[in-house]
Write a protein that holds these residues in place. Structure first.
Motif, PDB file in Angstrom:
ATOM      1  N   ARG A   1       0.763  -1.341  -0.045  1.00 14.91           N
ATOM      2  CA  ARG A   1       0.005  -0.115   0.079  1.00 14.91           C
ATOM      3  C   ARG A   1       0.969   1.276   0.026  1.00 14.91           C
ATOM      4  O   ARG A   1       0.758   2.309  -0.648  1.00 14.91           O
TER       5      ARG A   1
ATOM      6  N   THR B   1      -4.267   7.610  10.747  1.00 16.56           N
ATOM      7  CA  THR B   1      -3.167   7.862  11.542  1.00 16.56           C
ATOM      8  C   THR B   1      -2.449   9.512  11.008  1.00 16.56           C
ATOM      9  O   THR B   1      -2.120  10.278  11.722  1.00 16.56           O
TER      10      THR B   1
ATOM     11  N   ASP C   1       3.903   8.187   7.268  1.00 17.79           N
ATOM     12  CA  ASP C   1       2.944   7.474   6.505  1.00 17.79           C
ATOM     13  C   ASP C   1       2.793   7.894   5.087  1.00 17.79           C
ATOM     14  O   ASP C   1       2.326   9.060   4.955  1.00 17.79           O
TER      15      ASP C   1
HETATM   16  P1  ATP Z   1      -4.781   3.753   9.327  1.00 21.15           P
HETATM   17  O1  ATP Z   1      -5.241   2.848  10.528  1.00 21.15           O
HETATM   18  O2  ATP Z   1      -3.924   4.881  10.139  1.00 21.15           O
HETATM   19  O3  ATP Z   1      -6.125   4.462   8.733  1.00 21.15           O
HETATM   20  P2  ATP Z   1      -4.098   1.863   7.631  1.00 21.15           P
HETATM   21  O4  ATP Z   1      -4.827   0.715   8.471  1.00 21.15           O
HETATM   22  O5  ATP Z   1      -4.201   2.168   6.352  1.00 21.15           O
HETATM   23  O6  ATP Z   1      -3.862   3.059   8.813  1.00 21.15           O
HETATM   24  P3  ATP Z   1      -1.936  -0.006   7.740  1.00 21.15           P
HETATM   25  O7  ATP Z   1      -2.375  -1.037   6.911  1.00 21.15           O
HETATM   26  O8  ATP Z   1      -1.546  -0.325   9.239  1.00 21.15           O
HETATM   27  O9  ATP Z   1      -2.696   1.517   7.659  1.00 21.15           O
HETATM   28  O10 ATP Z   1      -0.472   0.320   7.245  1.00 21.15           O
HETATM   29  C1  ATP Z   1       0.317   1.380   7.559  1.00 21.15           C
HETATM   30  C2  ATP Z   1       0.371   2.486   6.619  1.00 21.15           C
HETATM   31  O11 ATP Z   1       1.870   2.573   6.441  1.00 21.15           O
HETATM   32  C3  ATP Z   1      -0.331   2.667   5.298  1.00 21.15           C
HETATM   33  O12 ATP Z   1      -1.088   3.636   5.233  1.00 21.15           O
HETATM   34  C4  ATP Z   1       0.780   2.523   4.314  1.00 21.15           C
HETATM   35  O13 ATP Z   1       0.735   3.687   3.131  1.00 21.15           O
HETATM   36  C5  ATP Z   1       2.027   2.969   5.030  1.00 21.15           C
HETATM   37  N1  ATP Z   1       3.378   2.678   4.448  1.00 21.15           N
HETATM   38  C6  ATP Z   1       3.581   1.332   4.167  1.00 21.15           C
HETATM   39  N2  ATP Z   1       5.105   1.321   3.969  1.00 21.15           N
HETATM   40  C7  ATP Z   1       5.562   2.440   4.052  1.00 21.15           C
HETATM   41  C8  ATP Z   1       6.788   3.001   3.955  1.00 21.15           C
HETATM   42  N3  ATP Z   1       8.011   2.122   3.673  1.00 21.15           N
HETATM   43  N4  ATP Z   1       7.148   4.221   4.220  1.00 21.15           N
HETATM   44  C9  ATP Z   1       5.959   5.202   4.811  1.00 21.15           C
HETATM   45  N5  ATP Z   1       4.754   4.578   4.697  1.00 21.15           N
HETATM   46  C10 ATP Z   1       4.624   3.312   4.587  1.00 21.15           C
END
Ligand code: ATP
Ligand code: MG
Length: 256
Positions: A39, A186, A179
């Motif tokens: 993602r 977040t 993020d």
């Molecule tokens: P939230 O609960 O805040 O809405 P989410 O459920 O979308 O977030 P997760 O599935 O837990 O979040 O994923 C973590 C987040 O980290 C995603 O939004 C993704 O875009 C981000 N992410 C993933 N890899 C990286 C990276 N290498 N650098 C920065 N951000 C990243």
């Protein structure tokens, strides 16, 4: 690790992906962590895979917050341990922050493996084993160390969950998120939202920390007080729109 030729136009992104896969093989990154990475890659593509002006401004303000903090903590998960272990250790040394492992898919084994992995990259006294305090959440990220995240004044949370971010904010901590998705809960709830890849964000923050470590209190305060996170998130979204419309016009020309 799959060999990626150095002259591949997306070398850095592909190497980062390979590092996340290695993290899974070593048992430090969860398989779900690969989905989060995917993602992130998608958003990075929309951003243009570089540190935008909004990202750099947020990284500068984040560094000032960390240098001003009385008790800064960097939260580690399976993805950050796989992608930026050296950088987290280096930043924690400059800003005198603790490192604490905190996992959504928590297991004693994985915490131990991540701590050992961080120690092999030079980290000392990594927190996260005790989990002797709880945040008001229903999943495992509620368990934190009292001497670490629970009593911290500034917390750097790369790749965080939206709901834990909210809880940490409610506890009056300064929350710094990294993020790539500016729309995530977040990103929306952090005090400082860095919309950048963690690999670039740490590289930039290390440079800022080196430049700013001797600034006095007033100068650091000035940077923090003049920072407006709502403006930065708006700018981050605008930068994606600008990049996409430039891309759309150029590829339209190519198609003709
Ligand atoms: P939230 O609960 O805040 O809405 P989410 O459920 O979308 O977030 P997760 O599935 O837990 O979040 O994923 C973590 C987040 O980290 C995603 O939004 C993704 O875009 C981000 N992410 C993933 N890899 C990286 C990276 N290498 N650098 C920065 N951000 C990243
Ligand atoms: Mg989530």
């Amino acid at each position: 690790m799959t060999q990626i030729p150095h002259d591949h136009p997306r070398y850095k992104s592909l190497i980062t992906r390979e590092m996340a896969v290695e993290g899974v093989k070593k048992g430090i990154t969860s398989t779900q962590g690969l989905i989060a990475q995917g993602r992130g890659e998608a958003f990075d593509y929309l951003i243009g895979e570089y540190s935008t002006e909004s990202a750099k401004e947020a990284e500068r303000a984040a560094t000032a917050h960390l240098l001003l903090a009385k008790k800064p903590v960097i939260s580690i998960n399976g993805n950050t341990a796989a992608l930026v272990p050296d950088e987290m250790v280096e930043l924690s040394n400059i800003i005198k922050a603790s490192l604490e492992v905190n996992l959504f898919h928590r297991s004693r084994d994985r915490i131990d493996r991540i701590i050992e992995h961080m120690e092999s990259h030079g980290a000392e006294n990594v927190l996260g084993r005790k989990g002797d305090s709880v945040l008001d959440l229903s999943h495992d990220r509620r368990m934190v160390d009292h001497e670490g995240i629970y009593s911290a004044d500034v917390v750097l949370v790369p790749l965080e969950d939206g709901d834990r971010c909210e809880k940490l904010s409610e506890m009056d901590k300064v929350v710094i998120a990294i993020d790539l998705n500016p729309l995530s809960r977040t990103s929306q709830c952090a005090d400082v939202t860095i919309v950048d890849n963690i690999t670039r964000a740490f590289e930039n923050m290390l440079q800022y920390a080196d430049e700013m470590k001797n600034l006095n209190y007033d100068k650091l305060r000035e940077i923090v007080d003049s920072y407006d996170n709502n403006r930065i998130i708006t700018l981050a979204i605008d930068e994606i729109t600008t990049w996409l419309s430039k891309f759309s016009k150029e590829s339209g020309t190519k198609r003709l």
